[in-house]
Scaffold this motif. Structure first.
Motif, PDB file in Angstrom:
ATOM      1  N   ILE A 147      48.998  81.745  11.937  1.00  0.00           N
ATOM      2  CA  ILE A 147      48.539  80.965  13.096  1.00  0.00           C
ATOM      3  C   ILE A 147      47.015  81.011  13.179  1.00  0.00           C
ATOM      4  O   ILE A 147      46.359  79.988  13.400  1.00  0.00           O
ATOM      5  N   GLU A 148      46.477  82.212  12.938  1.00  0.00           N
ATOM      6  CA  GLU A 148      45.026  82.366  12.967  1.00  0.00           C
ATOM      7  C   GLU A 148      44.373  81.466  11.909  1.00  0.00           C
ATOM      8  O   GLU A 148      43.384  80.771  12.184  1.00  0.00           O
ATOM      9  N   ALA A 149      44.942  81.488  10.726  1.00  0.00           N
ATOM     10  CA  ALA A 149      44.394  80.674   9.633  1.00  0.00           C
ATOM     11  C   ALA A 149      44.502  79.185   9.965  1.00  0.00           C
ATOM     12  O   ALA A 149      43.595  78.396   9.689  1.00  0.00           O
ATOM     13  N   ALA A 150      45.620  78.809  10.597  1.00  0.00           N
ATOM     14  CA  ALA A 150      45.815  77.396  10.969  1.00  0.00           C
ATOM     15  C   ALA A 150      44.763  76.972  11.983  1.00  0.00           C
ATOM     16  O   ALA A 150      44.218  75.867  11.911  1.00  0.00           O
ATOM     17  N   HIS A 151      44.468  77.871  12.924  1.00  0.00           N
ATOM     18  CA  HIS A 151      43.463  77.540  13.945  1.00  0.00           C
ATOM     19  C   HIS A 151      42.068  77.466  13.343  1.00  0.00           C
ATOM     20  O   HIS A 151      41.256  76.648  13.760  1.00  0.00           O
ATOM     21  N   GLU A 152      41.817  78.316  12.339  1.00  0.00           N
ATOM     22  CA  GLU A 152      40.523  78.239  11.652  1.00  0.00           C
ATOM     23  C   GLU A 152      40.367  76.896  10.948  1.00  0.00           C
ATOM     24  O   GLU A 152      39.312  76.270  10.980  1.00  0.00           O
ATOM     25  N   TRP A 153      41.448  76.492  10.305  1.00  0.00           N
ATOM     26  CA  TRP A 153      41.407  75.201   9.599  1.00  0.00           C
ATOM     27  C   TRP A 153      41.234  74.055  10.598  1.00  0.00           C
ATOM     28  O   TRP A 153      40.519  73.091  10.360  1.00  0.00           O
ATOM     29  N   LEU A 154      41.886  74.215  11.751  1.00  0.00           N
ATOM     30  CA  LEU A 154      41.768  73.204  12.810  1.00  0.00           C
ATOM     31  C   LEU A 154      40.302  73.055  13.225  1.00  0.00           C
ATOM     32  O   LEU A 154      39.785  71.939  13.347  1.00  0.00           O
ATOM     33  N   ALA A 155      39.625  74.195  13.397  1.00  0.00           N
ATOM     34  CA  ALA A 155      38.215  74.159  13.805  1.00  0.00           C
ATOM     35  C   ALA A 155      37.382  73.461  12.735  1.00  0.00           C
ATOM     36  O   ALA A 155      36.474  72.679  13.044  1.00  0.00           O
ATOM     37  N   GLU A 156      37.727  73.736  11.474  1.00  0.00           N
ATOM     38  CA  GLU A 156      37.016  73.118  10.351  1.00  0.00           C
ATOM     39  C   GLU A 156      37.259  71.612  10.333  1.00  0.00           C
ATOM     40  O   GLU A 156      36.333  70.813  10.153  1.00  0.00           O
ATOM     41  N   ALA A 157      38.507  71.243  10.546  1.00  0.00           N
ATOM     42  CA  ALA A 157      38.861  69.812  10.554  1.00  0.00           C
ATOM     43  C   ALA A 157      38.187  69.105  11.722  1.00  0.00           C
ATOM     44  O   ALA A 157      37.757  67.960  11.617  1.00  0.00           O
ATOM     45  N   ARG A 158      38.076  69.809  12.842  1.00  0.00           N
ATOM     46  CA  ARG A 158      37.437  69.230  14.025  1.00  0.00           C
ATOM     47  C   ARG A 158      35.974  68.924  13.722  1.00  0.00           C
ATOM     48  O   ARG A 158      35.454  67.892  14.115  1.00  0.00           O
ATOM     49  N   ARG A 159      35.352  69.810  13.000  1.00  0.00           N
ATOM     50  CA  ARG A 159      33.935  69.641  12.691  1.00  0.00           C
ATOM     51  C   ARG A 159      33.717  68.534  11.662  1.00  0.00           C
ATOM     52  O   ARG A 159      32.688  67.859  11.661  1.00  0.00           O
ATOM     53  N   GLY A 160      34.708  68.335  10.780  1.00  0.00           N
ATOM     54  CA  GLY A 160      34.551  67.307   9.743  1.00  0.00           C
ATOM     55  C   GLY A 160      33.510  67.728   8.721  1.00  0.00           C
ATOM     56  O   GLY A 160      33.198  68.910   8.582  1.00  0.00           O
ATOM     57  N   ASP A 161      32.969  66.760   8.010  1.00  0.00           N
ATOM     58  CA  ASP A 161      31.982  67.014   6.965  1.00  0.00           C
ATOM     59  C   ASP A 161      30.712  67.617   7.587  1.00  0.00           C
ATOM     60  O   ASP A 161      30.063  66.968   8.413  1.00  0.00           O
ATOM     61  N   PRO A 162      30.351  68.856   7.187  1.00  0.00           N
ATOM     62  CA  PRO A 162      29.161  69.500   7.777  1.00  0.00           C
ATOM     63  C   PRO A 162      27.869  68.736   7.499  1.00  0.00           C
ATOM     64  O   PRO A 162      26.861  68.948   8.190  1.00  0.00           O
ATOM     65  N   ALA A 163      27.905  67.843   6.512  1.00  0.00           N
ATOM     66  CA  ALA A 163      26.707  67.052   6.205  1.00  0.00           C
ATOM     67  C   ALA A 163      26.460  65.989   7.285  1.00  0.00           C
ATOM     68  O   ALA A 163      25.357  65.450   7.390  1.00  0.00           O
ATOM     69  N   VAL A 164      27.500  65.701   8.069  1.00  0.00           N
ATOM     70  CA  VAL A 164      27.362  64.707   9.148  1.00  0.00           C
ATOM     71  C   VAL A 164      26.995  65.459  10.432  1.00  0.00           C
ATOM     72  O   VAL A 164      27.626  66.468  10.743  1.00  0.00           O
ATOM     73  N   PRO A 165      25.973  64.980  11.169  1.00  0.00           N
ATOM     74  CA  PRO A 165      25.566  65.695  12.386  1.00  0.00           C
ATOM     75  C   PRO A 165      26.722  65.885  13.358  1.00  0.00           C
ATOM     76  O   PRO A 165      27.578  65.000  13.494  1.00  0.00           O
ATOM     77  N   GLU A 166      26.713  67.030  14.023  1.00  0.00           N
ATOM     78  CA  GLU A 166      27.791  67.324  14.971  1.00  0.00           C
ATOM     79  C   GLU A 166      27.619  66.496  16.241  1.00  0.00           C
ATOM     80  O   GLU A 166      26.516  66.279  16.729  1.00  0.00           O
ATOM     81  N   LEU A 167      28.759  66.078  16.779  1.00  0.00           N
ATOM     82  CA  LEU A 167      28.788  65.292  18.013  1.00  0.00           C
ATOM     83  C   LEU A 167      28.612  66.246  19.197  1.00  0.00           C
ATOM     84  O   LEU A 167      29.273  67.275  19.258  1.00  0.00           O
ATOM     85  N   SER A 168      27.716  65.912  20.104  1.00  0.00           N
ATOM     86  CA  SER A 168      27.566  66.782  21.280  1.00  0.00           C
ATOM     87  C   SER A 168      28.468  66.279  22.406  1.00  0.00           C
ATOM     88  O   SER A 168      28.845  65.111  22.448  1.00  0.00           O
ATOM     89  N   VAL A 169      28.802  67.191  23.329  1.00  0.00           N
ATOM     90  CA  VAL A 169      29.634  66.819  24.483  1.00  0.00           C
ATOM     91  C   VAL A 169      28.921  65.734  25.296  1.00  0.00           C
ATOM     92  O   VAL A 169      29.539  64.800  25.798  1.00  0.00           O
ATOM     93  N   GLU A 170      27.603  65.873  25.353  1.00  0.00           N
ATOM     94  CA  GLU A 170      26.813  64.892  26.096  1.00  0.00           C
ATOM     95  C   GLU A 170      26.938  63.494  25.475  1.00  0.00           C
ATOM     96  O   GLU A 170      27.020  62.486  26.183  1.00  0.00           O
ATOM     97  N   GLN A 171      26.943  63.448  24.141  1.00  0.00           N
ATOM     98  CA  GLN A 171      27.092  62.150  23.468  1.00  0.00           C
ATOM     99  C   GLN A 171      28.450  61.525  23.776  1.00  0.00           C
ATOM    100  O   GLN A 171      28.559  60.325  23.995  1.00  0.00           O
ATOM    101  N   ILE A 172      29.479  62.365  23.779  1.00  0.00           N
ATOM    102  CA  ILE A 172      30.826  61.849  24.094  1.00  0.00           C
ATOM    103  C   ILE A 172      30.840  61.321  25.527  1.00  0.00           C
ATOM    104  O   ILE A 172      31.335  60.225  25.800  1.00  0.00           O
ATOM    105  N   GLU A 173      30.239  62.101  26.423  1.00  0.00           N
ATOM    106  CA  GLU A 173      30.216  61.709  27.839  1.00  0.00           C
ATOM    107  C   GLU A 173      29.475  60.390  28.027  1.00  0.00           C
ATOM    108  O   GLU A 173      29.887  59.537  28.814  1.00  0.00           O
ATOM    109  N   GLN A 174      28.394  60.209  27.285  1.00  0.00           N
ATOM    110  CA  GLN A 174      27.570  59.015  27.456  1.00  0.00           C
ATOM    111  C   GLN A 174      28.065  57.818  26.656  1.00  0.00           C
ATOM    112  O   GLN A 174      27.944  56.683  27.092  1.00  0.00           O
ATOM    113  N   GLN A 175      28.587  58.068  25.455  1.00  0.00           N
ATOM    114  CA  GLN A 175      28.861  56.947  24.549  1.00  0.00           C
ATOM    115  C   GLN A 175      30.346  56.647  24.364  1.00  0.00           C
ATOM    116  O   GLN A 175      30.703  55.627  23.760  1.00  0.00           O
ATOM    117  N   LEU A 176      31.210  57.540  24.831  1.00  0.00           N
ATOM    118  CA  LEU A 176      32.651  57.255  24.803  1.00  0.00           C
ATOM    119  C   LEU A 176      33.184  57.365  26.233  1.00  0.00           C
ATOM    120  O   LEU A 176      34.147  58.066  26.523  1.00  0.00           O
TER     121      LEU A 176
END
Lengths: 368, 137
Positions: free
Chosen positions: A12-41
């Motif tokens: 379960i721990e490993a699955a959650h780690e992978w989930l966090a990785e999948a959430r982040r996506g490609d590290p070469a792409v800038p991370e989305l901020s909560v503020e950006q989501i609030e403003q642009q979505l």
């Protein structure tokens, strides 16, 4: 039946780690901020606030980020968060007639006091993909600073105009000492009043409400509606704190309100007049407000003496299944381990098959 | 109190630096974030119902003069609520009230009215006249 299970902590721990990785996506792409989501979505946030039944755009944006954009999961997170907070009280009813209107349209009246205000709408857009948005570094559009000295005209609700002529059923306020049902405090029991129905619909799953509203329009239910008015904008919320005893303003929230106008043939007691369906939801959420108004009207069939037959007119069916958090909980729990339960079912099926085989053998023997 | 609740928290901080003075405050109770259930009326004018909750933060601050300021503000910003409560306490002091009304409340209210005016003006640019095109005759 669901039997609790243990084990698999490391997996379960490993699955959650992978989930966090999948959430982040490609590290070469800038991370989305909560503020950006609030403003642009914003509309995604509004849906999560609506179904999470908690007005807080920043928390809705955080939930969307955490849920990787799964809006039902995000509503679930917000609904869970609200249980950790104390309730300070109930606001005085918001006055949508005094709304600072950003958008207001009526499909029933061409010319109405205050006029038709399109606001920031997808209506009349061509629904063609805009590849300019795909191009990186697209310039921000200039905010047009319109300068007029024109005083904004009052924008009375369209239903109030019809009401003045007696053409539409009056919505009279309830008695001040009447109790107002609250789904967060008491379970839903049937039959239930319009107060509980509206609260349930206001936080209902948008897809479910849309499907029911659509079905009622297509003939499953008798509604021939017009959008009397759809308005969106900011309203002031007031609270009477116990320690003060008078109302104070807490700030503004954005709401979308829809007044559906429907035909009504009248009864022996009442002359023919229009009846109403009402939608009021958090944020800018027109589809949701309109669907809510359609379903609200459909659910009033019984009180208006109409034949009740369609799913959208069946309060128990609609209200028991409208909540996305409840629905997803019950549907998705099926994927959790049901091993013990299934073992029992397996044994039953094996026994039944044995009996069946025996019966066919006996039948064959008798025939021979 | 509505003006203070609606104010930008950074603007309140700035105004406090300018006009809050060196008054000391003690919290009359712990600043707390909670929920207020927003109510509406069916059809806008009819039976009351619960639309959904909103986050609200409240603070109560006691000034050295003994005045207790109170604030309930939308959202989860504790500093905003405490600043609003401090101003509310000072505003209860007849000696400070006129100055604070002129220097703090009126400018904030004016800024809020301007913001509202901007929204209304922007909305006005999208006001549309629909024409019905009659056929025949």
């Amino acid at each position: 039946m669901y039997v609790a299970v243990k084990g698999g902590e490391r997996a379960i721990e490993a699955a959650h780690e992978w989930l966090a990785e999948a959430r982040r996506g490609d590290p070469a792409v800038p991370e989305l901020s909560v503020e950006q989501i609030e403003q642009q979505l914003q509309l995604a946030c509004d849906r999560v606030m609506g179904e999470g039944s908690c007005y807080d755009r920043e928390l809705a944006a955080l939930a969307i980020k955490q849920a990787r954009g799964d809006l039902v999961e995000a509503a679930f997170l917000l609904r869970a968060y609200r249980t950790t907070l104390e309730r300070f009280g109930y606001s005085t009813p918001v006055d949508t007639g005094a709304m600072v209107v950003k958008r207001r349209v009526s499909a029933t009246y061409k010319d109405l006091p205050g006029g038709q205000v399109l606001g920031p709408t997808f209506d009349y857009a061509h629904r063609i993909l805009d590849f300019k948005l795909l191009a990186e570094g697209a310039p921000a559009t200039d905010a047009t600073e319109a300068e007029t000295d024109e005083v904004s005209p009052a924008m009375p609700r369209v239903s109030d105009i019809l009401d003045d002529e007696g053409l539409i059923q009056t919505e009279a306020p309830d008695a001040l000492d009447a109790s107002v049902g609250d789904l967060t405090r008491e379970p839903l029991l049937f039959p239930c009043g319009r107060d509980l129905r509206l609260q349930n619909l206001a936080r209902g799953d948008e897809g479910f409400l849309l499907g029911l509203g659509y079905a009622s329009q297509r003939g499953f239910g008798v509604t021939h509606p017009f959008v009397g008015e759809l308005r969106m904008g900011e309203v002031t919320v007031e609270l009477v704190p116990e320690e003060l005893g008078f109302a104070i303003e807490l700030g503004e929230i954005e709401l979308t309100e829809c007044q559906m106008v429907n035909q009504f043939k009248g009864t022996a007691k009442e002359p023919p007049q229009f009846t109403r369906g009402y939608g009021l939801v958090f944020g800018h959420a027109e589809r949701r407000a309109m669907a809510m108004a359609l379903v609200d009207r459909a659910l009033r069939a019984a009180e208006l003496g109409e034949e009740v037959g369609a799913p959208s007119q069946d309060a128990e069916f609609v209200l028991s299944h409208s909540d996305s958090v409840q629905a997803t909980g019950f549907v998705e729990h099926l994927k959790l381990p049901h091993h013990v339960d299934f073992q029992g079912e397996l044994e039953i099926i094996r026994r039944l098959r044995e009996e069946h085989a025996q019966a066919t053998r006996v039948g064959r023997d008798t025939a021979a | 109190m509505g003006v203070l609740a609606r104010a930008e928290p950074t603007a309140l901080d700035q105004l406090w630096l300018e006009h809050g003075g060196d008054a000391t405050f003690t919290p009359a109770r712990a600043t707390q974030t909670g929920l207020v259930m927003v109510r509406g009326r069916a059809g806008g004018t009819g039976q009351r119902f619960n639309v959904g909750e909103m986050t609200v933060t409240r603070a109560a601050m006691t000034a050295a003069t003994g005045h207790v300021g109170l604030a309930y503000v939308r959202g989860r910003d504790k500093r905003h609520a405490e600043m609003a409560a401090r101003f509310d306490a000072l505003l209860q002091d007849p000696q400070q009230r006129p100055n604070l009304l002129a220097k703090v409340i009126e400018p904030l209210a004016a800024a809020q009215a301007r913001r509202r005016q901007q929204v209304e003006t922007k909305a006005a640019t999208t006001r549309v006249e629909f024409f019905t095109v009659a056929r025949g005759e």
